[in-house]
Scaffold this motif. Sequence first.
Motif, PDB file in Angstrom:
ATOM      1  N   ILE A   1       1.442 -20.280  -5.469  1.00  0.00           N
ATOM      2  CA  ILE A   1       2.768 -19.728  -5.209  1.00  0.00           C
ATOM      3  C   ILE A   1       2.705 -18.813  -3.996  1.00  0.00           C
ATOM      4  O   ILE A   1       1.830 -17.943  -3.888  1.00  0.00           O
ATOM      5  N   ALA A   2       3.641 -19.016  -3.071  1.00  0.00           N
ATOM      6  CA  ALA A   2       3.686 -18.225  -1.840  1.00  0.00           C
ATOM      7  C   ALA A   2       4.439 -16.922  -2.067  1.00  0.00           C
ATOM      8  O   ALA A   2       5.508 -16.910  -2.679  1.00  0.00           O
ATOM      9  N   HIS A   3       3.876 -15.849  -1.553  1.00  0.00           N
ATOM     10  CA  HIS A   3       4.508 -14.536  -1.567  1.00  0.00           C
ATOM     11  C   HIS A   3       4.717 -14.145  -0.108  1.00  0.00           C
ATOM     12  O   HIS A   3       3.764 -13.819   0.612  1.00  0.00           O
TER      13      HIS A   3
ATOM     14  N   TYR B   1      11.065 -24.615  -6.385  1.00  0.00           N
ATOM     15  CA  TYR B   1       9.854 -24.176  -5.684  1.00  0.00           C
ATOM     16  C   TYR B   1       9.717 -22.677  -5.923  1.00  0.00           C
ATOM     17  O   TYR B   1      10.555 -21.897  -5.464  1.00  0.00           O
ATOM     18  N   PRO B   2       8.676 -22.243  -6.658  1.00  0.00           N
ATOM     19  CA  PRO B   2       8.527 -20.811  -6.930  1.00  0.00           C
ATOM     20  C   PRO B   2       8.069 -20.051  -5.696  1.00  0.00           C
ATOM     21  O   PRO B   2       7.255 -20.543  -4.902  1.00  0.00           O
TER      22      PRO B   2
ATOM     23  N   ARG C   1       7.876   0.514 -16.478  1.00  0.00           N
ATOM     24  CA  ARG C   1       6.778  -0.348 -16.028  1.00  0.00           C
ATOM     25  C   ARG C   1       7.249  -1.579 -15.270  1.00  0.00           C
ATOM     26  O   ARG C   1       6.449  -2.375 -14.819  1.00  0.00           O
ATOM     27  N   GLY C   2       8.541  -1.742 -15.126  1.00  0.00           N
ATOM     28  CA  GLY C   2       9.055  -2.880 -14.386  1.00  0.00           C
ATOM     29  C   GLY C   2       9.268  -4.098 -15.262  1.00  0.00           C
ATOM     30  O   GLY C   2       9.220  -4.033 -16.490  1.00  0.00           O
ATOM     31  N   ILE C   3       9.474  -5.223 -14.632  1.00  0.00           N
ATOM     32  CA  ILE C   3       9.814  -6.462 -15.328  1.00  0.00           C
ATOM     33  C   ILE C   3       8.558  -7.292 -15.542  1.00  0.00           C
ATOM     34  O   ILE C   3       7.791  -7.546 -14.607  1.00  0.00           O
ATOM     35  N   ARG C   4       8.371  -7.705 -16.786  1.00  0.00           N
ATOM     36  CA  ARG C   4       7.308  -8.646 -17.115  1.00  0.00           C
ATOM     37  C   ARG C   4       7.934 -10.031 -17.224  1.00  0.00           C
ATOM     38  O   ARG C   4       8.909 -10.218 -17.951  1.00  0.00           O
ATOM     39  N   ALA C   5       7.404 -10.995 -16.499  1.00  0.00           N
ATOM     40  CA  ALA C   5       7.974 -12.344 -16.536  1.00  0.00           C
ATOM     41  C   ALA C   5       6.863 -13.381 -16.534  1.00  0.00           C
ATOM     42  O   ALA C   5       5.824 -13.205 -15.878  1.00  0.00           O
TER      43      ALA C   5
ATOM     44  N   PRO D   1       1.844 -15.790 -15.581  1.00  0.00           N
ATOM     45  CA  PRO D   1       2.572 -14.593 -15.140  1.00  0.00           C
ATOM     46  C   PRO D   1       3.239 -14.852 -13.794  1.00  0.00           C
ATOM     47  O   PRO D   1       2.634 -15.435 -12.883  1.00  0.00           O
ATOM     48  N   LEU D   2       4.483 -14.436 -13.684  1.00  0.00           N
ATOM     49  CA  LEU D   2       5.209 -14.536 -12.419  1.00  0.00           C
ATOM     50  C   LEU D   2       4.935 -13.236 -11.668  1.00  0.00           C
ATOM     51  O   LEU D   2       5.560 -12.203 -11.941  1.00  0.00           O
TER      52      LEU D   2
END
Length: 954
Positions: free
Chosen positions: A49-51, A319-320, A896-900, A931-932
Amino acid sequence: MKKKIIMYLTSIIWLVLMSSPSFAETASNRSAIDGLQSWGLVRRDSAGIAHVSALKRRDMFFLQGYVHAQDRLFQMDLGRRQASGTLAELLGAELLPSDIELRTIGVRRAAERSFDALSEQTRRDLVAYCDGVNAYVQKHGLPLEYAAIEITNFEPWVPIDSIVIAKALSLSLSFDTEDILRTVTLSQFQASGVANSFDGAALFFQDLYRTAPFDSASTIPDTSSASNVASVPRLSTMASLSTTVEEEKVTERIDLNVARLAGNYLERLQKVSFFSELMADDVARGSNEWAISGRLTKKGHPLLANDPHLGLTTPSIFYPMQIRSLFGINAVGNTIPGTPSIVLGHNRYITWGSTTNPMDVTDVYQETVVPDLSSPSGLSTIFQGQREHIQAISQQYRVNQIGNGKNDDVVVVSGDNIPAVTLIVPRRNQGPIVEFDQATGVALSIQYTGFSATRELDAFIGFNEARNLEDFKHAVSFFDVGSQNFVYSDRRGNIAYFTSAEMPLREDLEAGFINGLPPSFIRNGSGGNEWLPATEPEKNQTLPYAILPAAEMPQVINPKNGWFVNANNDPAGTTLDNNAFNQLRPTGGIYYLNSDYAKGFRAGRITQLIRQYLNTGDNKISFEEMEAIQNDVALLDAQFFVPHILNAMDRASKNGVATELAALAQDNVLLSAVERLRHWNFNTPTGIVEGYDATDSNGELSEPTQREIDESVAATIYSVWRGQVIQHIFGQTLEPLELARPDASLEVVALRNLLENFSVNNGVGASGLNFFSVPSNASAQDRRDIALLQSLTKALELLRGDEFATAFNYSTNLDDYRWGKLHRIVFSSALGEPFSVPSNGTNFPPPLEGLAGIPTDGGFGVVDASSHSAAAQSENDFMYVNGPANRFVSEQNYWRGIRAKSTWPGGTSGEFGNPNYFNLLPNYLTNDRIPLLYRYRDVRKDTQSMTFFYPKYK
């Protein structure tokens, strides 16, 4: 100057952080790109996955386009060409019918109208994205798929290409050709009713084409919180729809030639994959979503689940990706190759997903066309006795001559079946005439909200930028067509549900009555059935017609019960009584959204599971239980029908029943099959070691347990029985009358209705037809039970016969009837072998000898969507082609933010042979999410490769 220096230093610090531990790490993978204005960075994690990170917003979208082209260029080109009607220019003459129909509908014309309607910022983002796509092609050339079709030239990517892909997706989710089929069918039913002394309208509306669902799950009513619903329509005293329409015979309202024209058009559409998929059984398409308030979750944080159901292809539709820019957007989730932004996913503050909301935004009209020398086209329609000019758009079609050894041999073609012009009726929102009989002057036109300029890309980018509920609601107001049910959660603990898109108001419904046939049928175009003009447009409205106010659209914020569900089922409950037209707006007009929602198989099961979790243990739901719901493969219809089968066998062994029924109780094979069903829990595991089940782990297969084998056999027996029982009951009733049967999913709904009301009607429908008429000398109850058990006998005969010979080798042993031999999928490529998965010659060959596809758990109408036709009756009929294009579950946490976690049916790369071509598929097949990654430290820790991009200075 001081401000510029500070911003420059901030940028340097940020870039160092993004590329740490040092610039030396990136030095081995650096790339200068012509057109990039500043620095950027693309990290790829272990999933491929591209960041994407960039200093400037413009360069972020530039690099998104660049990376999309790097991984999915051929898919992008196919998408823009299919929607634009130029696909034959790539794939040859076989695709010419597709080009003709899609050019007639005019997706690209609508895309061209939409560009100027978009915000100035979105237009800039589009240009940046296109520059990135073209920069990649200029630097790297074309992938190998182009060599296979002898193409070396690439048309540069332009903003309209991105818009046309978005418009085509909206079209696939909201364009409705069922008006045509319904009209033809109703006409046949009424004519046959007159000839054979039954009520044809009742056969259509009450017996077979029921709007009432199989399960009554309904999004807003199930929240038990009317105070949170913006508008609750009031019930009226309108008579049943079949009674209303009975007095309006189709043949009295619609010219007889229309049925012929409509049949011709449907026949053409069935030959075009884009439209044939739209016309497929409704159980095969859709999506799931639900949200749980933090007060009902085990960690006290809101949970959200979403799995959009689309075609399962290679490469996958989504496409993630993560995109972020300094001081700007930072979002992760699903993208659509060819378009900028994240369409589904989360940013730092909010999470969002969607399911299709099938609002009725398409009307088909009978038109009267006359010669008119004053018209530029030479033709006009007659409206309210006056002539209105028809416009003509010239067309030229080109075809790639594949196989002659010449590159780029694309030639212009013409002929009798290739129209030189597309005829447009301006009144119909610039909609086309799709069928025209010059001899009679009768024509069919289509009016669709998506023909207008629309702003879905504004909405998507608005979601990326949203920080709270108000921001999100504002973005939803720009989602003009391709209506969605949006699910939302945020860091402050809110959960919400909104339906979107602009719903046109019809003049007759607004006056409180139906003029002739309802909007879900072909309507008379000479006047009285028009979309009302927009005299007082809603805020942010783009459609030039009056629309249902946003306040009256189904929606709920923080529902009283703490949760909601939507799986393309009726969100407002308007169809639960089998009449979509008997509720009123506050203004007095008929409150109408649609009459053709999904029939509640998935929504009913999700609702059932949520209630089970909330009524056991600590009455809370966990993240893992959300995943388990999403993985569920139990058959909801079996929960209803299996007890009827068991009851039939129990009655067959009693004294005094009909001879035919008593004989069935002596059939040992039948008795054994019934016992299998008696001990079944309605799950559908594959039952074979080659099969992929949710009980397997991380793509690794395991030997099935004895319990799984038993469930698998029961799933096979029941699923084949389902096809036989609807054939027995509806086929034997309709075929002698030479009447077409409805979609099999409608027959499943109709069968439930007959059985639920059997004590009152004894199997006789509202039409007066007896659906359980054989044998004629038995009681009604015996005839019912004979039908149920004889269908099971027929199913067992089929399983040991030619229809299942490759799967079961004529076996009479019930233990051999494993579900995984039947329930299979091919992730197909537009180019076929060897690009599809599974494929010979790859490291993912077909698992089963002689049987195409990958065996998986699942089945008709299950939550983990993998549906086949309910009428399936041979070994390849149980394969499926649609399902979750992504499975996504998230948990909000203020601190703690979003867990996905998420999964996709394939890989990030569309390049055949690339390690990421289908790297994510094994985990997808066993329903294991990854994990995303979003936070910088998590992405950095999992980085597998990194490329530093910088401007190419001339």
